[in-house]
Design an enzyme around this catalytic site. Structure first.
Site, PDB file in Angstrom:
ATOM      1  CD  GLU A  46      40.196  -1.321 131.641  1.00  0.00           C
ATOM      2  OE1 GLU A  46      40.616  -2.321 131.044  1.00  0.00           O
ATOM      3  OE2 GLU A  46      40.358  -0.151 131.240  1.00  0.00           O
ATOM      4  CB  CYS A 247      41.888   1.689 127.811  1.00  0.00           C
ATOM      5  SG  CYS A 247      42.548   0.625 126.528  1.00  0.00           S
ATOM      6  CG  ASN A 384      47.025  -0.355 129.962  1.00  0.00           C
ATOM      7  OD1 ASN A 384      47.229  -1.529 130.242  1.00  0.00           O
ATOM      8  ND2 ASN A 384      46.122   0.019 129.056  1.00  0.00           N
ATOM      9  CD  GLU A 385      46.625  -2.602 125.062  1.00  0.00           C
ATOM     10  OE1 GLU A 385      46.263  -3.725 125.394  1.00  0.00           O
ATOM     11  OE2 GLU A 385      45.871  -1.780 124.511  1.00  0.00           O
TER      12      GLU A 385
HETATM   13  O1  AHR Z   1      40.771  -5.428 128.626  1.00  0.00           O
HETATM   14  C1  AHR Z   1      40.238  -4.460 127.774  1.00  0.00           C
HETATM   15  C2  AHR Z   1      41.304  -3.536 127.229  1.00  0.00           C
HETATM   16  O2  AHR Z   1      42.176  -4.229 126.393  1.00  0.00           O
HETATM   17  C3  AHR Z   1      42.221  -2.922 128.235  1.00  0.00           C
HETATM   18  O3  AHR Z   1      41.664  -1.808 128.812  1.00  0.00           O
HETATM   19  C4  AHR Z   1      43.424  -2.540 127.440  1.00  0.00           C
HETATM   20  O4  AHR Z   1      44.598  -2.530 128.176  1.00  0.00           O
HETATM   21  C5  AHR Z   1      43.400  -3.520 126.293  1.00  0.00           C
HETATM   22  O5  AHR Z   1      43.435  -2.890 125.084  1.00  0.00           O
END
Ligand code: AHR
Length: 665
Positions: A46, A247, A384-385
């Site tokens: 990321e 994120c 994502n998440e």
């Molecule tokens: O790894 C940092 C963040 O943690 C990532 O962007 C997200 O997916 C999680 O909240």
């Protein structure tokens, strides 16, 4: 647990104790079980902590296209007569700079770029400088380019220099090479407008996309990656590569989301985007954190191929970051087929970009970038998440459409940011209902949590989706760095992932990269400054698993498995049918050395075992760029003795140590 205790008697008889052992691990080598997926141990990239621009992406110039906002000269020091204009040659990056005469032969016009926390160059290495330039009045001008040490007591600041003559009214790309006679990580790039005799320029020159790359990049690619960082990834032997986040996939708003189509094609015309991590924490605020997308989806796919990992792109599901848009349905795209069409198209077009023939619309873009063969993408993360109904309704629409068009692609959903609890449970239920192939779960948790979760995956339903432990790290309370004391718990926990290889198909530590001068989040797996890098203890833990993955799980009867919340000795074993090796991984989380008898049932006359030990006993110790080898695996050998129809490794595993033993069967 019950089963293990019943089996303890059998373990003791097959492998009689010669003296009191704290633990006996009986590895049933004749009973290879579930395959260990090639994807089990991977990496998750990321662009956080200056992981792309200023990190893995080897570009040394910050704001090369003059598109940063609100100040288009951010990262540049301008002197003389410098004007930012916006009708440049690249429609999606229209800004450029006009350099004009400073008005007197003793005044100068030009620019200095500060790089990313400075520019790192090494002695005797070459650097490729390139620029698009023109002289709008047709009067030839010269650009003098220098590498400088800005703050120095030496006679001259510059230590490498070259000139470029520009004599056309049309834009052209100019490329020169500078060789550095020194090593420094705080250099700057300086450019002067000159006339043909090298005096202060008396005409006008326009410059755009000013770039400086090391010639020696990973695999020698011109739009390349930092060799040391890419090599560290390759050395791990990762089986899967998840990108581009995190994120960052979601964005603070949907406009700010990661859009892969903006990251392919010629780099000069990939539009800039603000990095969402610029603004996430006011205690680590970086107003100059943008995404140039020089490192884009083509480069990610290519890197996956080069390091032998399955590419796993994650795309936006029509939702902005939920943390930053709590319960605000309006922050997201409408949960209808029409509202989600751009997101569905992005998924389907991406599959064409990765796998389509070179004469399809998106396959052609890939082919023109240099890769006519498909990348053979098999997995796609959708969202994502994310959590709750907002997600469930959107992911269903997007995933159904993708499945209809591409039933061969395995879809990865998410159980949200929590490792348990209501949202996690309903997330898993929804993913089961929707028949996701894998569920991405995230856990950044303290040591106490890891100690309670030794058997996490023993409990999982075997009939539903598989698990992707897509973001995890052990953080001890108040300890926000990669200290050894946390990494031993990652090792112990991962033995549980390996024992449950039938259900856990992927695991990736997070975050991956961090610039020592520009981080927003820690701990991280690999740290670096502009020239050096340090592989953390967590890196070595994951690498020891990935490099010794094996092909099938071997059952272990364990005489003394730790209970929830207890320290102890945890282990997993695999058989590698390609190398013929039996590989046993053992993590001792206790404060004392433990005597461990590893009985390899069915292995006769094994001879010497190869042993790899990672000492994690110094709780606060970490690898840093100044001291990168404080923690590193050490290889040694360990004799085996003959047991009844078995070979036995009798060892004292030191306190807080992770060990891997390998024998040929
Ligand atoms: O790894 C940092 C963040 O943690 C990532 O962007 C997200 O997916 C999680 O909240």
């Amino acid at each position: 647990m019950k089963l293990r205790r019943i089996l303890l008697g059998a373990a003791l008889s097959a492998c009689a104790l010669t003296h009191a052992q704290d633990y006996t691990l009986t590895v049933q080598t004749a009973k290879p079980g579930a395959p260990v997926q090639p994807t089990t141990y991977g990496i998750f990239f990321e662009d956080i902590n200056f992981a792309a621009d200023g990190g893995l992406y080897a570009e040394l110039v910050k704001n090369r296209s003059f598109e940063f906002t609100p100040d288009h000269l951010m990262g540049w020091q301008a002197f003389g007569k410098v004007e930012v204009r916006n009708d440049g040659p690249f429609d999606r990056n229209p800004h450029y700079v006009r350099l004009s005469s400073a008005g007197h032969g003793d005044w100068w016009t030009g620019l200095v770029n500060e790089g990313f926390f400075g520019i790192g160059v090494e002695k005797d290495k070459e650097y490729r400088f390139s620029v698009y330039a023109r002289v709008p009045e047709g009067k030839p001008q010269v650009l003098r380019v220098q590498l400088i040490e800005p703050y120095t007591n030496e006679e001259a600041q510059d230590f490498a220099q070259a000139t470029i003559k520009v004599d056309s009214k049309d834009w052209h790309k100019f490329v020169i090479t500078l060789k550095s006679p020194r090593t420094t990580d705080k250099a700057r790039l300086r450019m002067f407008l000159c006339d043909e005799n090298g005096r202060s320029g008396s005409g006008v020159m326009d410059v755009e996309h000013v770039s400086l790359f090391p010639v020696d990049t990973w695999m020698g690619h011109e739009n390349g990656m930092r060799k040391d960082l890419a090599q560290a990834l390759a050395d791990m032997k990762p089986g899967v590569f998840r990108f581009p986040g995190g994120c960052i996939v979601e964005g603070v708003t949907l406009d700010n989301r990661y859009q892969w189509k903006n990251t392919v094609g010629p780099v000069e015309n990939r539009p800039l985007n603000k990095n969402r991590w610029e603004a996430t924490f006011t205690h680590r605020y970086y107003p100059d954190y943008f995404q140039s997308y020089g490192l884009g989806f083509y480069e990610f796919f290519l890197l996956s191929e080069e390091i032998g990992a399955e590419p796993l792109p994650v795309l936006n599901v029509g939702m902005a970051c939920q943390y930053q848009n709590w319960n605000n349905e309006k922050a997201h795209a409408p949960a209808t087929a029409e509202g989600l069409k751009p997101y569905i198209d992005d998924c389907i077009d991406l599959i064409e970009f990765a796998n389509g023939a070179a004469d399809t619309k998106w396959g052609k873009v890939r082919a023109e970038m240099g890769h006519p063969e498909p990348f053979n993408m098999k997995f796609l993360g959708i969202g994502n998440e994310q959590w709750g109904e907002f997600y469930f309704e959107r992911v269903k629409i997007v995933a159904d459409a993708v499945r209809k068009a591409h039933p061969e692609i395995k879809i990865i959903g998410t159980s949200g940011p929590n490792s348990e609890g209501h949202d996690f449970d309903i997330g898993w239920e929804a993913m089961k209902r929707q028949k996701a192939d894998l569920v991405d779960e995230h856990f950044y948790r303290p040591i106490s949590w890891f100690k309670n979760e030794w058997e996490r995956y023993d409990r999982y339903d075997r009939t539903g989706p598989k698990v992707f432990a897509g973001e995890y790290a052990c953080h001890d309370r108040g300890k926000k760095w990669n200290h050894a004391g946390a990494s031993i718990y990652e090792a112990a926990f991962i033995t549980g992932i390996e024992r449950n290889a039938d259900i856990v198909h992927m695991a990736t530590y997070a975050p991956l990269f961090s610039h020592v001068d520009g981080w927003q989040w820690r701990p991280d797996m690999i740290w670096y400054d502009n020239l050096r890098c340090a592989l953390s203890a967590s890196y070595y833990v994951q690498a020891m698993f990935a490099q010794n993955r094996g092909t099938n799980v071997l059952p272990i009867r364990n005489s003394n498995f730790p209970k929830k919340g207890e320290d102890g000795v945890l282990a997993s074993a695999v058989w590698d049918k390609e190398s013929g090796e039996v590989i046993v991984k053992v993590a001792n989380t206790c404060d004392q050395a433990k005597s461990v008898k590893i009985c390899l049932e069915g292995v006769k006359g094994a001879g010497e075992a190869k042993a790899i030990l990672l000492d994690l006993s110094d709780y606060d110790l970490e690898n840093t760029v100044d001291n990168p080898n404080a923690i590193a695996p050490k290889e040694t050998t360990q004799p085996t003795t003959a047991g009844k129809n078995s070979s036995v490794i009798d060892v004292q595993i030191p306190a807080k140590t992770f060990a891997v033993y390998k024998v040929k069967k």
